[in-house]
Design a protein around this motif. Structure first.
Motif, mmCIF file in Angstrom:
data_model
loop_
_atom_site.group_PDB
_atom_site.id
_atom_site.type_symbol
_atom_site.label_atom_id
_atom_site.label_comp_id
_atom_site.label_asym_id
_atom_site.label_seq_id
_atom_site.Cartn_x
_atom_site.Cartn_y
_atom_site.Cartn_z
ATOM 1 N N GLU A 144 0.841 -1.196 0.000
ATOM 2 C CA GLU A 144 0.000 0.000 0.000
ATOM 3 C C GLU A 144 0.874 1.243 0.000
ATOM 4 O O GLU A 144 2.074 1.184 0.306
ATOM 5 N N VAL A 145 0.276 2.372 -0.359
ATOM 6 C CA VAL A 145 1.009 3.624 -0.446
ATOM 7 C C VAL A 145 0.256 4.693 0.339
ATOM 8 O O VAL A 145 -0.972 4.742 0.322
ATOM 9 N N TYR A 146 1.015 5.547 1.031
ATOM 10 C CA TYR A 146 0.451 6.566 1.916
ATOM 11 C C TYR A 146 0.909 7.940 1.454
ATOM 12 O O TYR A 146 2.099 8.186 1.248
ATOM 13 N N ASP A 147 -0.057 8.834 1.270
ATOM 14 C CA ASP A 147 0.243 10.239 0.967
ATOM 15 C C ASP A 147 0.197 11.024 2.271
ATOM 16 O O ASP A 147 -0.869 11.180 2.876
ATOM 17 N N VAL A 148 1.343 11.507 2.708
ATOM 18 C CA VAL A 148 1.436 12.179 4.010
ATOM 19 C C VAL A 148 0.636 13.475 4.009
ATOM 20 O O VAL A 148 0.033 13.843 5.020
ATOM 21 N N GLU A 149 0.592 14.172 2.884
ATOM 22 C CA GLU A 149 -0.097 15.458 2.837
ATOM 23 C C GLU A 149 -1.608 15.297 2.911
ATOM 24 O O GLU A 149 -2.300 16.076 3.578
ATOM 25 N N THR A 150 -2.159 14.292 2.245
ATOM 26 C CA THR A 150 -3.614 14.085 2.270
ATOM 27 C C THR A 150 -4.039 13.127 3.377
ATOM 28 O O THR A 150 -5.233 12.987 3.644
ATOM 29 N N ASP A 151 -3.067 12.463 4.014
ATOM 30 C CA ASP A 151 -3.342 11.512 5.099
ATOM 31 C C ASP A 151 -4.258 10.379 4.618
ATOM 32 O O ASP A 151 -5.212 10.001 5.292
ATOM 33 N N GLN A 152 -3.932 9.806 3.464
ATOM 34 C CA GLN A 152 -4.745 8.736 2.896
ATOM 35 C C GLN A 152 -3.865 7.586 2.411
ATOM 36 O O GLN A 152 -2.790 7.810 1.846
ATOM 37 N N TRP A 153 -4.386 6.362 2.636
ATOM 38 C CA TRP A 153 -3.726 5.149 2.147
ATOM 39 C C TRP A 153 -4.459 4.628 0.917
ATOM 40 O O TRP A 153 -5.678 4.762 0.800
ATOM 41 N N GLU A 154 -3.701 3.994 0.034
ATOM 42 C CA GLU A 154 -4.274 3.354 -1.142
ATOM 43 C C GLU A 154 -3.622 1.986 -1.322
ATOM 44 O O GLU A 154 -2.386 1.863 -1.273
ATOM 45 N N MET A 155 -4.426 0.951 -1.497
ATOM 46 C CA MET A 155 -3.890 -0.387 -1.703
ATOM 47 C C MET A 155 -3.260 -0.502 -3.085
ATOM 48 O O MET A 155 -3.759 0.056 -4.061
ATOM 49 N N LEU A 156 -2.154 -1.242 -3.158
ATOM 50 C CA LEU A 156 -1.474 -1.525 -4.411
ATOM 51 C C LEU A 156 -1.718 -2.987 -4.787
ATOM 52 O O LEU A 156 -2.152 -3.787 -3.950
ATOM 53 N N PRO A 157 -1.424 -3.371 -6.013
ATOM 54 C CA PRO A 157 -1.486 -4.798 -6.347
ATOM 55 C C PRO A 157 -0.538 -5.598 -5.458
ATOM 56 O O PRO A 157 0.509 -5.094 -5.037
ATOM 57 N N ASP A 158 -0.909 -6.830 -5.148
ATOM 58 C CA ASP A 158 -0.050 -7.685 -4.332
ATOM 59 C C ASP A 158 1.272 -7.966 -5.044
ATOM 60 O O ASP A 158 1.341 -8.017 -6.285
ATOM 61 N N MET A 159 2.317 -8.169 -4.241
ATOM 62 C CA MET A 159 3.589 -8.595 -4.811
ATOM 63 C C MET A 159 3.461 -10.008 -5.380
ATOM 64 O O MET A 159 2.494 -10.734 -5.105
ATOM 65 N N ILE A 160 4.439 -10.398 -6.140
ATOM 66 C CA ILE A 160 4.442 -11.731 -6.737
ATOM 67 C C ILE A 160 4.677 -12.794 -5.667
ATOM 68 O O ILE A 160 4.095 -13.879 -5.712
ATOM 69 N N GLU A 161 5.529 -12.501 -4.670
ATOM 70 C CA GLU A 161 5.901 -13.459 -3.628
ATOM 71 C C GLU A 161 5.584 -12.910 -2.241
ATOM 72 O O GLU A 161 5.507 -11.694 -2.042
ATOM 73 N N GLU A 162 5.378 -13.821 -1.272
ATOM 74 C CA GLU A 162 5.338 -13.432 0.136
ATOM 75 C C GLU A 162 6.739 -13.005 0.563
ATOM 76 O O GLU A 162 7.730 -13.637 0.189
ATOM 77 N N ARG A 163 6.808 -11.970 1.414
ATOM 78 C CA ARG A 163 8.130 -11.481 1.833
ATOM 79 C C ARG A 163 8.064 -10.932 3.259
ATOM 80 O O ARG A 163 7.611 -9.818 3.494
ATOM 81 N N ASP A 164 8.507 -11.744 4.189
ATOM 82 C CA ASP A 164 8.675 -11.306 5.577
ATOM 83 C C ASP A 164 10.148 -10.957 5.791
ATOM 84 O O ASP A 164 11.037 -11.540 5.165
ATOM 85 N N GLU A 165 10.410 -9.992 6.685
ATOM 86 C CA GLU A 165 11.770 -9.511 6.967
ATOM 87 C C GLU A 165 12.484 -9.066 5.688
ATOM 88 O O GLU A 165 13.667 -9.355 5.477
ATOM 89 N N CYS A 166 11.765 -8.342 4.846
ATOM 90 C CA CYS A 166 12.334 -7.811 3.610
ATOM 91 C C CYS A 166 12.805 -6.376 3.840
ATOM 92 O O CYS A 166 12.541 -5.784 4.885
ATOM 93 N N GLN A 167 13.481 -5.828 2.853
ATOM 94 C CA GLN A 167 14.001 -4.468 2.954
ATOM 95 C C GLN A 167 13.500 -3.634 1.790
ATOM 96 O O GLN A 167 13.555 -4.062 0.632
ATOM 97 N N GLY A 168 13.014 -2.417 2.074
ATOM 98 C CA GLY A 168 12.577 -1.510 1.034
ATOM 99 C C GLY A 168 13.682 -0.547 0.634
ATOM 100 O O GLY A 168 14.445 -0.076 1.485
ATOM 101 N N LEU A 169 13.778 -0.263 -0.655
ATOM 102 C CA LEU A 169 14.776 0.670 -1.172
ATOM 103 C C LEU A 169 14.110 1.646 -2.129
ATOM 104 O O LEU A 169 13.211 1.272 -2.891
ATOM 105 N N SER A 170 14.560 2.870 -2.106
ATOM 106 C CA SER A 170 14.100 3.875 -3.064
ATOM 107 C C SER A 170 15.179 4.930 -3.186
ATOM 108 O O SER A 170 16.006 5.106 -2.283
ATOM 109 N N TRP A 171 15.185 5.626 -4.328
ATOM 110 C CA TRP A 171 16.167 6.665 -4.586
ATOM 111 C C TRP A 171 15.456 7.952 -4.983
ATOM 112 O O TRP A 171 14.438 7.912 -5.680
#
Length: 452
Positions: free
Chosen positions: A240-267
């Motif tokens: 899911e994705v959260y817009d801090v300015e509007t204070d709203q969440w939106e669901m995204l499509p599910d990932m292909i695999e289950e992933r516990d203890e994963c790490q997020g990266l962005s640039w």
């Protein structure tokens, strides 16, 4: 040009005030040059001087002008367990009006060692308490931020900074009492904090309670989360994705695999959100070698094999990202022991698409005193600049021998923290030891940084 625009914004923001000069006897341009040089730790006190100063220092353009003038400060924010002592005595002063509890490298956190031992015995069976700590890398000051009123910081929550707005988010984790995953979101505004009360607010909750998930910032104000596990310890595919300015969440499509203890990266400047490794419900502790990334332009997930070579090690907290140039990004991970040797041997290039490829380009040795295999690391970038203008903050937890390295100060509890300090003549990173008071020596379960 950018500095001129910021000056115009500040002047426009102050036009509505029927006021005297910012500093009596000085032109406002010179007064502004003085005010932007005041260290951040005193900003809350400055806001109490008058309404004009409060309005000025609460305006985002004031901090943009600090950045342009070279007076901005680097803050490293960490979620750490508190030591099992009486926390009401952790401040070296009793009448401090600043919203942060301070400890410079010359201050002792607690003075009564006998009382420490007594309180440690009293709290030894209590659930661990967590706190938000801040290390000011510019002025070498450790601080602890008071938690949201009536709340406690969740265990293992994710700490994420929004550099463009001076906000810090705490997401998910475990309830400190029930040890169940929570969907909570807490937002700390470092710019609008005034007086003794930190400017916390409760954000909209995530759609799914989760912990040990991936998260990252894509764009100026959107936070992306994926994976982790639920209250039944089931690994998740949801995102899911959260817009801090509007204070709203939106669901995204599910990932292909289950992933516990994963790490997020962005640039910064990239439209993709990356989720590294993790494991499924039926393969707990067996970390996947692949990654997935979500492209917000195409609205779908893609999977890349053969990226994370460490099947027994989680990528959480040991990784960080830096922007090298407008179209070149780096992802660094810091591991010790066998994993470090394995990394040096693995030089395979992974081609993602015609314009994206993943390649191990160098190996960075850890400071000698960090003997564990999973230190916490984050990058301190100069916002808006390119060409490798970044430093790396690395910290392990307590438990190492005191003064075990020639880099250490001999007074820190455990292995301490380090900051990269340029390069030596042979091209390797030089590490500068950071004195870490005992109250801040706990292992950071999440870390982020911003310039303010």
């Amino acid at each position: 040009m950018e500095e001129t625009k910021n000056s115009v914004k500040l002047k426009k923001a102050l036009q509505d005030d029927q006021r005297q000069q910012l500093i009596p006897g000085l032109p406002d341009e010179i007064a502004m040059e003085c005010l932007v040089r005041v260290p951040y730790q005193f900003h809350s006190n400055m806001k109490s001087v008058c309404h004009t100063w409060q309005r000025l220092i609460s305006h985002p353009s004031f901090y943009q002008q600090r950045l342009q003038s070279g007076t901005a400060e680097h803050l490293v924010c960490l979620v750490q367990p508190l030591p099992p002592i009486n926390h009401s005595t952790t401040s070296p002063t009793t009448d401090d009006d600043d919203p942060l509890i301070n400890s410079s490298s010359n201050n002792k956190i607690l003075k009564n060692e006998d009382k420490q031992e007594e309180e440690q015995q009293h709290h030894i069976h209590s659930p661990p308490q967590y706190a938000l700590s801040t290390y000011n890398a510019t002025h070498n000051i450790w601080q602890r931020t008071r938690p949201p009123e009536g709340s406690r910081i969740p265990m293992f929550c994710q700490c994420l900074a929004l550099p463009s707005s001076g906000k810090l988010l705490l997401l998910g984790g475990w309830d400190p009492t029930t040890l169940e995953p929570v969907p909570h979101v807490y937002i700390l505004d470092l710019i609008e904090t005034t007086g003794a009360a930190c400017k916390w607010r409760r954000g909209a909750s995530m759609s799914v309670p989760r912990s040990f998930f991936a998260c990252g910032v894509v764009g100026p104000s959107t936070v992306w989360v994926a994976g982790g596990h639920d209250s039944q310890k089931n690994a998740l595919r949801s995102a899911e994705v959260y817009d801090v300015e509007t204070d709203q969440w939106e669901m995204l499509p599910d990932m292909i695999e289950e992933r516990d203890e994963c790490q997020g990266l962005s640039w910064e400047g990239d439209s993709k959100f990356w989720v590294v490794s993790g494991y499924g419900t039926e393969s707990q502790g067996q970390f996947r070698s692949d990654v997935e990334f979500y492209d917000r332009h195409t609205g779908c997930w893609s999977k890349i094999d053969g990226v994370w070579p460490f099947s027994t090690t989680s990528p959480r907290v040991v990784t960080t990202t830096v922007c090298v140039s407008r179209d070149k990004y780096q992802w660094s991970w810091f591991l010790g022991g066998e994993q470090q040797s394995q990394q040096q041997q693995s030089r395979e290039v992974v081609k993602v698409s015609d314009n994206i490829r993943l390649e191990i380009v160098s190996s960075i040795p850890l400071p000698n005193s960090i003997t564990g295999t999973t230190p916490c690391v984050t990058a301190l970038d100069h916002v808006g600049q390119e060409g490798g203008n970044h430093r790396l903050f690395v910290m392990s937890g307590g438990g190492g021998s005191r003064g075990s390295s020639t880099l250490a100060c001999g007074e820190c509890e455990g292995e301490g923290a380090f900051l990269s300090d340029g390069y030596s003549s042979n091209g390797t990173i030089k590490w500068r030891h950071i004195h870490t008071p005992v109250g801040f020596s706990g292992f950071p379960y999440s870390a982020s940084s911003l310039v303010i």
